[in-house]
Design a protein around this motif. Structure first.
Motif, PDB file in Angstrom:
ATOM      1  N   LEU A   1       0.856  -1.184   0.000  1.00 24.25           N
ATOM      2  CA  LEU A   1       0.000   0.000   0.000  1.00 24.25           C
ATOM      3  C   LEU A   1       0.891   1.231   0.000  1.00 24.25           C
ATOM      4  O   LEU A   1       1.849   1.312   0.778  1.00 24.25           O
ATOM      5  CB  LEU A   1      -0.896   0.005   1.244  1.00 24.25           C
TER       6      LEU A   1
ATOM      7  N   TRP B   1      -3.566   7.449  -2.601  1.00 26.68           N
ATOM      8  CA  TRP B   1      -3.170   6.076  -2.309  1.00 26.68           C
ATOM      9  C   TRP B   1      -3.367   5.162  -3.522  1.00 26.68           C
ATOM     10  O   TRP B   1      -4.157   5.439  -4.420  1.00 26.68           O
ATOM     11  CB  TRP B   1      -3.937   5.522  -1.111  1.00 26.68           C
TER      12      TRP B   1
ATOM     13  N   ARG C   1      -2.589   0.583  -4.431  1.00 27.42           N
ATOM     14  CA  ARG C   1      -2.159  -0.702  -3.876  1.00 27.42           C
ATOM     15  C   ARG C   1      -1.571  -1.562  -4.994  1.00 27.42           C
ATOM     16  O   ARG C   1      -2.059  -1.527  -6.131  1.00 27.42           O
ATOM     17  CB  ARG C   1      -3.356  -1.410  -3.226  1.00 27.42           C
TER      18      ARG C   1
ATOM     19  N   VAL D   1      -9.097   4.524   3.106  1.00 31.73           N
ATOM     20  CA  VAL D   1      -8.196   3.783   2.223  1.00 31.73           C
ATOM     21  C   VAL D   1      -8.532   2.289   2.270  1.00 31.73           C
ATOM     22  O   VAL D   1      -8.724   1.723   3.353  1.00 31.73           O
ATOM     23  CB  VAL D   1      -6.730   4.014   2.639  1.00 31.73           C
TER      24      VAL D   1
ATOM     25  N   ILE E   1      -7.354  -1.124   2.285  1.00 32.16           N
ATOM     26  CA  ILE E   1      -6.080  -1.798   2.556  1.00 32.16           C
ATOM     27  C   ILE E   1      -5.959  -3.121   1.809  1.00 32.16           C
ATOM     28  O   ILE E   1      -4.863  -3.533   1.422  1.00 32.16           O
ATOM     29  CB  ILE E   1      -5.910  -2.013   4.075  1.00 32.16           C
TER      30      ILE E   1
ATOM     31  N   ALA F   1      -2.846  -5.857   1.739  1.00 29.76           N
ATOM     32  CA  ALA F   1      -1.526  -5.248   1.899  1.00 29.76           C
ATOM     33  C   ALA F   1      -0.863  -5.716   3.185  1.00 29.76           C
ATOM     34  O   ALA F   1      -1.524  -5.869   4.230  1.00 29.76           O
ATOM     35  CB  ALA F   1      -1.649  -3.732   1.904  1.00 29.76           C
TER      36      ALA F   1
ATOM     37  N   VAL G   1       3.245  -0.883   4.097  1.00 23.91           N
ATOM     38  CA  VAL G   1       2.813   0.416   3.630  1.00 23.91           C
ATOM     39  C   VAL G   1       4.029   1.316   3.468  1.00 23.91           C
ATOM     40  O   VAL G   1       4.953   1.299   4.275  1.00 23.91           O
ATOM     41  CB  VAL G   1       1.784   1.051   4.588  1.00 23.91           C
TER      42      VAL G   1
ATOM     43  N   THR H   1       1.681   6.715   7.210  1.00 23.46           N
ATOM     44  CA  THR H   1       1.940   5.274   7.146  1.00 23.46           C
ATOM     45  C   THR H   1       1.756   4.578   8.489  1.00 23.46           C
ATOM     46  O   THR H   1       1.421   3.390   8.533  1.00 23.46           O
ATOM     47  CB  THR H   1       3.361   5.001   6.624  1.00 23.46           C
TER      48      THR H   1
ATOM     49  N   TYR I   1      -1.779   2.640   9.919  1.00 20.87           N
ATOM     50  CA  TYR I   1      -2.289   1.333   9.506  1.00 20.87           C
ATOM     51  C   TYR I   1      -1.538   0.217  10.227  1.00 20.87           C
ATOM     52  O   TYR I   1      -0.366   0.344  10.554  1.00 20.87           O
ATOM     53  CB  TYR I   1      -2.149   1.178   7.990  1.00 20.87           C
TER      54      TYR I   1
ATOM     55  N   LEU J   1       0.172  -2.227   9.586  1.00 20.27           N
ATOM     56  CA  LEU J   1       0.989  -2.872   8.563  1.00 20.27           C
ATOM     57  C   LEU J   1       2.451  -2.588   8.847  1.00 20.27           C
ATOM     58  O   LEU J   1       2.790  -1.616   9.528  1.00 20.27           O
ATOM     59  CB  LEU J   1       0.640  -2.321   7.167  1.00 20.27           C
TER      60      LEU J   1
END
Length: 224
Positions: A123, A135, A137, A155, A157, A160, A163, A170, A173, A175
């Motif tokens: 992402l 954004w 992906r 967004v 996701i 993903a 990120v 960033t 999320y 991630l």
């Protein structure tokens, strides 16, 4: 990332000037056959126009390359804020035209994703201001969704696992966060279809500039 077409020709041989002003950073570099010969990155969204030309001169000097030795110009076309994006694209177009070179536009989010050296779905989110993000992906270098502009919480996701992009966003999320925050000269060049005929540079604004929105608001306020 674009698909090759039937009009593809051999990619130009020689150094490529790559630049991007779609994020808060100005990225300029010289890349030859996938190798970055010189690169400058300045993080200051208020000085895009001020520093871009001098950075171009610096990377050419460091790489030992003259303008006449360049084979192409690659520029990020956004999405990005109106003013900063125009600076980079206008400069790239003028420089390429002056030297008789092809100017190739690439999605700046594609270039950020290409710089991420991790497996799995990626992402990319960058600051769109007004508390929104741009954004997109990706998986295996292919864009699956976007580019779009939305609130950070809107967004999609998907699947993903990592990120990349603007640090202020960033970490929102759940991630893994990549160290890649802006495009690189190498990744800009990597996603450019240099074997195709260069077309017109088209900016990815995704929304109208603030000046137009303000003008519309004033017009509406005058309506009975």
């Amino acid at each position: 990332m674009s698909e090759p077409d039937s009009m593809d020709t051999p990619a130009p041989a020689g150094p490529v000037l790559a630049l991007d002003t779609a994020t808060s950073a100005v990225v300029v570099g010289i890349v030859d056959d996938g190798v970055t010969l010189a690169e400058r990155v300045v993080h200051d969204h208020r000085r895009h126009a001020e520093v871009l030309t001098s950075l171009m001169q610096q990377v050419l000097a460091e790489a030992g390359v003259t303008g006449g030795e360049l084979s192409a110009v690659v520029v990020g076309t956004g999405p990005g804020p109106f003013t900063g994006l125009r600076v980079g694209m206008a400069t790239a177009a003028a420089y390429a035209d002056a030297l008789g070179l092809g100017a190739y536009g690439v999605c700046s989010l594609d270039a950020i994703a290409a710089a991420v050296d991790e497996s799995g779905e990626v992402l990319v989110v960058t600051d769109a201001r007004r508390r929104e993000v741009y954004w997109a992906r990706y998986r295996d270098g292919r864009r699956l969704a976007g580019p779009q502009v939305s609130a950070p919480d809107a967004v999609v996701i998907g699947e993903a696992v990592v990120v990349a992009g603007t640090p202020e966003f960033t970490d929102r999320y759940d991630l893994a966060v990549s160290a890649v925050t802006v495009p690189t000269a190498a990744s800009l060049t990597a996603v450019a279809d240099l074997g195709a005929q260069p077309g017109p540079l088209t900016p990815l604004y995704l929304r109208r500039p603030d000046a137009v929105l303000l003008k519309d608001q004033r017009r509406k306020s005058l309506l009975p």
